[in-house]
Design an enzyme around this catalytic site. Sequence first.
Site, mmCIF file in Angstrom:
data_model
loop_
_atom_site.group_PDB
_atom_site.id
_atom_site.type_symbol
_atom_site.label_atom_id
_atom_site.label_comp_id
_atom_site.label_asym_id
_atom_site.label_seq_id
_atom_site.Cartn_x
_atom_site.Cartn_y
_atom_site.Cartn_z
ATOM 1 N N GLY A 9 1.015 -1.283 -0.040
ATOM 2 C CA GLY A 9 -0.195 -0.045 0.012
ATOM 3 C C GLY A 9 0.716 1.511 0.090
ATOM 4 N N ASN A 10 0.372 2.429 0.261
ATOM 5 C CA ASN A 10 0.854 3.688 0.478
ATOM 6 C C ASN A 10 0.356 4.525 1.672
ATOM 7 O OD1 ASN A 10 -1.043 5.511 -0.904
ATOM 8 N ND2 ASN A 10 -0.758 4.025 -2.496
ATOM 9 N N ARG A 11 0.950 5.431 1.841
ATOM 10 C CA ARG A 11 0.655 6.528 2.877
ATOM 11 C C ARG A 11 -0.314 7.485 2.546
ATOM 12 N NH1 ARG A 11 4.648 5.186 6.523
ATOM 13 N NH2 ARG A 11 6.797 4.702 5.524
#
Length: 412
Positions: A218-220
């Site tokens: 995923g990412n932030r």
Amino acid sequence: MPDRGPTLILGVTGSIAAYKALDLIRRLVGEGVSVHVVATSKARPFFPAMAAEVLSGHRVETNLFSRKPYTQEEKLHVPHLSLLSRADAVLVAPASADFIARLALGLADDLLSTMLLSAKVPVVIAPAMEEAMYLHPASAGHRHTLNERGVLEIPPESGSLASGMTGLGRMASVDQILSVILPILRARRPPTGVLSGVRVLISSGPTFEPIDSVRFLGNRSSGLMGEALARAAMARGAQVTVVSGPTALPPLPGTTHYGVTTTREMEDRLRELFPAHQLLIMAAAVSDYRPRDPLPVKRKKDGKDWTLQLAENRDILLGLAEMRQPGQFLIGFAAESVLDPAALIKKCRSKKVDLLVANDISNSETGFASTQNEVTLVSPEGSINAFSRADKRVVAEQILDAVCKEGWPPAP
Ligand code: CTP
């Protein structure tokens, strides 16, 4: 910012739940509602009026008559008339058993009860009291009377009460109250603006790609930029649909919300919705890659390295641009570690969008998880417009202003 939104009179009466009114004010103001608080004298011990004034930006009114000094001619100020004339609705939250009884009887011995006796706008009450009081035939009778008069009740919930007992009587949650009052306010004052009636589709947040049954890539992305855009578009009169990857944010009241997890789910949902929308804002931080063979169970440690093979995801935005019908406007985002103008113009053209919003993700004070952003707007014709760092709510307005400057939406 100018008062574009509706005006609400928030009545606060004598109940411990009055402390929740502060959160209610904060959320309402965030929705573009101009909130004017009227507190009864019995609310005073439970309610920090100063905090309410700071949050609402307006004086908390308590007196039936007040003298406003420092005006040219000292005029008698009658808040129950002057405030009411601007109000789109009155919400009493919390509404105590005593206040509900006074309202049902039509008493007018303080500012709030006097206002309600003159009110021609919708009146909503959110009762808060002990279970025995709520269920008492006297209270039930008063609520019945009010209901017959068109007063809408947001019923209380079961939970722990001020007495320490558990039961029915806890004021409805702020989310519940918003879900009732916002549609009432918007119906009374449909927002007017340059996006009036325009259907806007916003993708927001990250996408998560499963590695096994518990792990993911995923990412932030926090979804804050997409949320700010949704709010700003609604305030300009748009009908907003949000397709959001997993974030900590609750669905924004007033929008049609679809939660998705993977890039494929986001792509499917957007492709289904896109034809019915005129403006697409692709603010999601889409995962470019996904594990090629996600495991259906949690992988056990085996003392060896684990090599993941990643497959490239399809470019959702490019696919949507290829489906575009005349009159549709597309906005892409570009998360860049270095802002190179020539590369940005190239990206804007290759993505076939009408506007590219580039942000520098190398700066931790802006971008992904921050409440601030610093964007450069790029058009396919090669114009580049760099803005300084600002709150994401301001950036959302800058982006929508740029859309409207492009001579869009076209006149119907
Ligand atoms: N985007 C998309 N589908 C993908 C990847 C990105 O629709 N599979 C969208 C993003 O939502 C954004 C825009 O494309 O609006 C640009 O995303 P960005 O990550 O900056 O660009 P990429 O095309 O992925 O290029 P790169 O990361 O290689 O610079």
